[in-house]
Enzyme design. Structure first.
Site, PDB file in Angstrom:
ATOM      1  N   GLU A   1      26.815  26.222  61.327  1.00 44.82           N
ATOM      2  CA  GLU A   1      25.719  26.997  61.918  1.00 44.82           C
ATOM      3  C   GLU A   1      26.215  28.179  62.765  1.00 44.82           C
ATOM      4  OE1 GLU A   1      23.204  24.172  63.942  1.00 44.82           O
ATOM      5  OE2 GLU A   1      22.508  23.275  62.070  1.00 44.82           O
TER       6      GLU A   1
ATOM      7  N   GLU B   1      23.032  19.253  56.181  1.00 46.00           N
ATOM      8  CA  GLU B   1      22.274  18.522  57.200  1.00 46.00           C
ATOM      9  C   GLU B   1      20.801  18.536  56.831  1.00 46.00           C
ATOM     10  OE1 GLU B   1      22.664  19.634  61.290  1.00 46.00           O
ATOM     11  OE2 GLU B   1      24.868  19.618  61.240  1.00 46.00           O
TER      12      GLU B   1
END
Length: 399
Positions: free
Chosen positions: A176, A299
């Site tokens: 991220e 995720e």
């Protein structure tokens, strides 16, 4: 000691285990590799725990700093036994890394990371090892040179340390990557920050490919800005050319109100209601169009709102839909079950029990292909339960 029972030296046992992990790596494409992945589980809030106060501490202190217990092989054995064949090991290297310019990772931290990676390898699982919760690689042009230098030096050490592992060990370069605290943090970034992420991804890939051992054939995961599932971020991702061992990493907690928001009223989800599957369907279509079979949902999850049966229905559809386009999914398990935070806990690591067995079974059965998209959309059996739950909610509010 009897003649029929010999006690083996512990050092011999460990040496034998290490030898099993030094295996020739298969020269296969990531498309072929991903086909062998069913469903994954993340060891969240564990090796990726810690804060500045933990810098330089022993690995055990960092591992347990966010309240999770010591990770044991028995835990990972249970994960594999349940049907998961992918283990993601989120790892923060910062607290165990020395100063510039070497950025040397401590031997003790490497040893503990290896121990947990080996738990998965010894279970014949695919293991995703990444760089998680790092705050030094903000993707701004001003920070790029410093971040690139550190990224290359850290991944050079990781690549060399695990150079003899086969294709079951996958490296994920960044987690991220985003400008934390900015207006664009979770909105897909800007042209400039998205381009810096592309440059950092390319630096990661070229660094690993420059190393010895099995690294030239290592499968690597790269994200777009913030690993976002937004169209603007995905379309801006540049995959390095002439390398068939690269996988796009996407994080997608969708639909947001049901899966990630803290609004407890958004706690019901059924596939047969019009519009409920739109976010999942749209993402699947976009991934298929843009990347064709070389994607992992690194995720995903739906936080607990005392709604296990609806999370199970959601999981069936999400995993089934992604399976139709050849995309495996990895559940984010942060070991959180109580309180008002992001409750993505699924497996009770202390008691080696599945806290939400209905949800776990839904994940596994969907990954095994036991459902179809059309079948789930046309199944209206749960509507009666939905109506009862809505009625009970109204009565409770009235009281």
């Amino acid at each position: 000691m009897t003649a029929t029972h010999q006690v083996r030296n512990p050092q011999t046992i460990r040496a034998t285990a290490r030898q099993r992990l030094i295996r020739e790596i298969k020269d296969i494409s990531s498309v072929e590799l991903v086909k062998d992945m069913k469903i994954g589980w993340s060891l969240g809030n564990t090796l990726d725990g810690g804060n500045e106060i933990n810098r330089g501490q022993a690995p055990g202190a960092i591992e347990k700093s966010w309240g999770t217990p010591d990770t044991t092989k028995e835990m990972i054995d249970e994960i594999k036994k349940a049907g998961f064949n992918v283990l993601r090991v989120p790892t923060t290297w910062d607290w165990s890394t020395g100063e510039a310019p070497e950025y040397k990772i401590s031997d003790e931290w490497f040893a503990r990371v290896k121990e947990i990676v080996d738990y998965g390898m010894e279970n014949d699982m695919y293991v995703i090892l990444n760089m998680h919760h790092e705050t030094w690689h903000y993707p701004t042009e001003d920070n790029y040179e410093t971040a690139s230098d550190r990224l290359k030096k850290v991944w050079t050490q990781i690549g060399n340390y695990f150079e003899n592992y086969d294709e079951h060990l996958i490296f994920e370069g960044l987690n991220e990557p985003r400008v934390i605290g900015s207006d664009e943090e979770w909105t897909g970034g800007s042209d400039a920050t998205r381009e810096v992420v592309n440059k950092l991804d390319a630096d990661f890939v070229s660094t690993i490919r420059s190393l010895g051992g099995n690294n030239k054939l290592r499968h690597l995961m790269i994200p777009g800005y913030a690993a976002s599932s937004s169209e603007v971020a995905l379309k801006a991702l540049k995959i390095p050319e002439n390398d068939d061992k690269l996988i796009v990493s996407v994080h997608a907690y969708i639909p947001y109100n049901f899966a990630l928001s803290d609004n407890k009223r958004s706690n019901k989800w059924v596939a047969c209601k019009e519009g409920f599957t739109s976010d999942i369907d749209n993402l699947a279509d976009m991934l298929k169009t843009l990347f064709t079979d070389k994607v992992i949902i690194g995720e995903f999850g739906a936080r607990s709102k005392d709604n296990e049966k609806y999370r199970a229905e959601w999981a069936k559809y999400y995993v089934t839909k992604m399976k139709t386009i050849g995309v495996p999914c990895v559940w984010w398990d942060n070991d959180a079950f109580l309180g008002s935070g992001e409750l993505f806990g699924l497996f009770d690591r202390r008691n080696l029990e599945w806290r939400y067995p209905l949800l776990k079974d839904a994940l596994i059965s969907a990954s095994n292909g036991e459902y179809t998209v059309d079948g789930l959309k046309s199944d209206t059996d749960i509507l009666d339960e939905l109506k009862k739950d809505i009625a009970q909610s109204k009565n409770s509010s009235a009281e």
